[in-house]
Design a protein around this motif. Structure first.
Motif, PDB file in Angstrom:
ATOM      1  N   VAL A  53       0.842  -1.188   0.000  1.00 32.03           N
ATOM      2  CA  VAL A  53       0.000   0.000   0.000  1.00 32.03           C
ATOM      3  C   VAL A  53       0.877   1.238   0.000  1.00 32.03           C
ATOM      4  O   VAL A  53       2.092   1.165  -0.099  1.00 32.03           O
ATOM      5  CB  VAL A  53      -0.955   0.012   1.224  1.00 32.03           C
ATOM      6  N   ARG A  54       0.238   2.387   0.125  1.00 26.34           N
ATOM      7  CA  ARG A  54       0.971   3.644   0.046  1.00 26.34           C
ATOM      8  C   ARG A  54       2.085   3.748   1.080  1.00 26.34           C
ATOM      9  O   ARG A  54       3.126   4.320   0.839  1.00 26.34           O
ATOM     10  CB  ARG A  54       0.006   4.829   0.190  1.00 26.34           C
ATOM     11  N   ARG A  55       1.863   3.210   2.248  1.00 22.08           N
ATOM     12  CA  ARG A  55       2.883   3.158   3.284  1.00 22.08           C
ATOM     13  C   ARG A  55       2.986   1.728   3.769  1.00 22.08           C
ATOM     14  O   ARG A  55       1.979   1.052   3.929  1.00 22.08           O
ATOM     15  CB  ARG A  55       2.518   4.071   4.456  1.00 22.08           C
ATOM     16  N   VAL A 128     -15.909 -11.306  12.743  1.00 21.75           N
ATOM     17  CA  VAL A 128     -16.540 -10.489  11.714  1.00 21.75           C
ATOM     18  C   VAL A 128     -15.457  -9.961  10.784  1.00 21.75           C
ATOM     19  O   VAL A 128     -14.544  -9.249  11.226  1.00 21.75           O
ATOM     20  CB  VAL A 128     -17.314  -9.308  12.331  1.00 21.75           C
ATOM     21  N   ASP A 129     -15.526 -10.351   9.525  1.00 23.25           N
ATOM     22  CA  ASP A 129     -14.637  -9.774   8.521  1.00 23.25           C
ATOM     23  C   ASP A 129     -15.279  -8.503   8.005  1.00 23.25           C
ATOM     24  O   ASP A 129     -16.370  -8.535   7.420  1.00 23.25           O
ATOM     25  CB  ASP A 129     -14.409 -10.757   7.369  1.00 23.25           C
ATOM     26  N   VAL A 130     -14.606  -7.391   8.224  1.00 18.47           N
ATOM     27  CA  VAL A 130     -15.120  -6.099   7.767  1.00 18.47           C
ATOM     28  C   VAL A 130     -14.536  -5.824   6.385  1.00 18.47           C
ATOM     29  O   VAL A 130     -13.321  -5.769   6.205  1.00 18.47           O
ATOM     30  CB  VAL A 130     -14.732  -4.981   8.748  1.00 18.47           C
ATOM     31  N   VAL A 131     -15.409  -5.688   5.405  1.00 18.07           N
ATOM     32  CA  VAL A 131     -15.019  -5.436   4.020  1.00 18.07           C
ATOM     33  C   VAL A 131     -15.567  -4.089   3.596  1.00 18.07           C
ATOM     34  O   VAL A 131     -16.417  -3.512   4.287  1.00 18.07           O
ATOM     35  CB  VAL A 131     -15.539  -6.562   3.090  1.00 18.07           C
ATOM     36  N   GLY A 247      -3.000   5.886   5.981  1.00 19.89           N
ATOM     37  CA  GLY A 247      -2.684   5.555   4.597  1.00 19.89           C
ATOM     38  C   GLY A 247      -2.889   4.120   4.205  1.00 19.89           C
ATOM     39  O   GLY A 247      -2.370   3.665   3.184  1.00 19.89           O
ATOM     40  N   LEU A 248      -3.653   3.367   5.014  1.00 19.42           N
ATOM     41  CA  LEU A 248      -3.924   1.963   4.701  1.00 19.42           C
ATOM     42  C   LEU A 248      -5.339   1.824   4.165  1.00 19.42           C
ATOM     43  O   LEU A 248      -6.228   2.561   4.555  1.00 19.42           O
ATOM     44  CB  LEU A 248      -3.740   1.093   5.945  1.00 19.42           C
ATOM     45  N   GLU A 249      -5.563   0.827   3.307  1.00 20.13           N
ATOM     46  CA  GLU A 249      -6.864   0.624   2.687  1.00 20.13           C
ATOM     47  C   GLU A 249      -7.337  -0.803   2.911  1.00 20.13           C
ATOM     48  O   GLU A 249      -6.568  -1.749   2.790  1.00 20.13           O
ATOM     49  CB  GLU A 249      -6.794   0.912   1.182  1.00 20.13           C
TER      50      GLU A 249
END
Length: 272
Positions: A53-55, A128-131, A247-249
């Motif tokens: 990712v970006r960082r 719970v997987d959060v998407v 900065g995480l997605e």
């Protein structure tokens, strides 16, 4: 949130066999977490981000990569991916300086569809997987297992069924009666996973980060945090805001991560 995701069967029904995503689509969003989880004693919220990712994730979360706990994860399935395609995950884990674990997980299975006797067991976990579009609820039974037993099973010197408790074997069969028998599963792997703990000023609880290393050299990081059911919505929002500010997605859920791992292990001959 931007749209529905398949998360569970209608109330009162128990999924059997491969989940029919069209039939289980219930349109649940993050604000629907409490009604789904209300009967769970505790909840693990999980978030998957790429490592490219970006960082870098370690930098973004202030994690020292040399202070992680190493584990080896063996994924159990058939050569035809019978479990992965049915939303079932069975795995064994060796952990550095600790006892190992054997886990049976049924995805798209909310706590309300798990018998009270199982749900109240200390070995039960709701996750719970959060998407990006919502969430997926899973139910698991976790059993401690000796490192030596995991190693013997991985080498084919003992039956894989010995890794799992009687309660786990009943749980495995009860919610997927048409699935393959446990003794027909093969152990794939291991994958190497490094676990860290991060304490961030934006959060009132520790955040666990597990970095998964895949056979093709790529990596994924699973973030998780434990909370009570009535905290799930607020904690989810806090973690998502914290991740975004650094900065995480979010990119997907644990099912996608496990499917990718199993397919790569099969392509590489089943072992590293």
């Amino acid at each position: 949130m931007t749209g529905p995701v398949p998360v569970e069967q209608p109330a009162g029904q128990v999924p059997a066999g491969r989940p029919d995503r069209a039939s289980v689509e219930a349109g649940h969003r993050i604000h629907d977490l409490l009604p789904v989880l209300i009967r769970a004693p505790r909840v693990d919220l999980r978030f998957v981000v790429p490592d490219e990712v970006r960082r870098p994730v370690h930098d973004a979360l202030g994690i020292d990569p040399l202070r992680g706990r190493i584990s080896q994860v063996f994924l159990l399935d058939t050569p035809a991916l019978a479990l992965t395609s049915r939303g079932v995950a069975v795995r064994a884990r060796r952990v550095q300086d600790r006892r190992g674990q054997a886990t049976v997980t049924h995805r798209h299975l909310p706590p309300s569809q798990v018998p009270t006797a199982v749900r109240s067991a200390s070995s039960f976990d709701a996750s719970v997987d959060v998407v990006p579009e919502g969430f997926v609820c899973s139910a698991s039974l976790v059993h401690p297992v000796d490192d030596a037993l995991v190693r013997r099973a991985a080498c084919g010197r003992t039956r894989v069924t010995r890794l799992f408790s009687k309660r786990q074997r009943r749980f495995y069969a009860a919610h997927d009666p048409d699935g393959p028998a446990l003794h027909r599963l093969v152990m794939l792997g291991p994958l190497h996973v490094v676990q860290h703990k991060a304490r961030l000023p934006e959060l009132d609880r520790p955040l666990r980060a597990q970095q998964w290393f895949f056979p093709d050299g790529s990596r994924r990081v699973e973030l998780s945090v434990r909370c009570s059911p009535d905290e799930a919505f607020d904690v989810t929002r806090a973690v998502k805001d914290c991740v975004a500010s650094r900065g995480l997605e979010l990119t997907g859920d644990k099912e996608t991560l496990v499917r990718r791992a199993v397919m790569q292990l099969l392509a590489s001959g089943g072992a590293l």
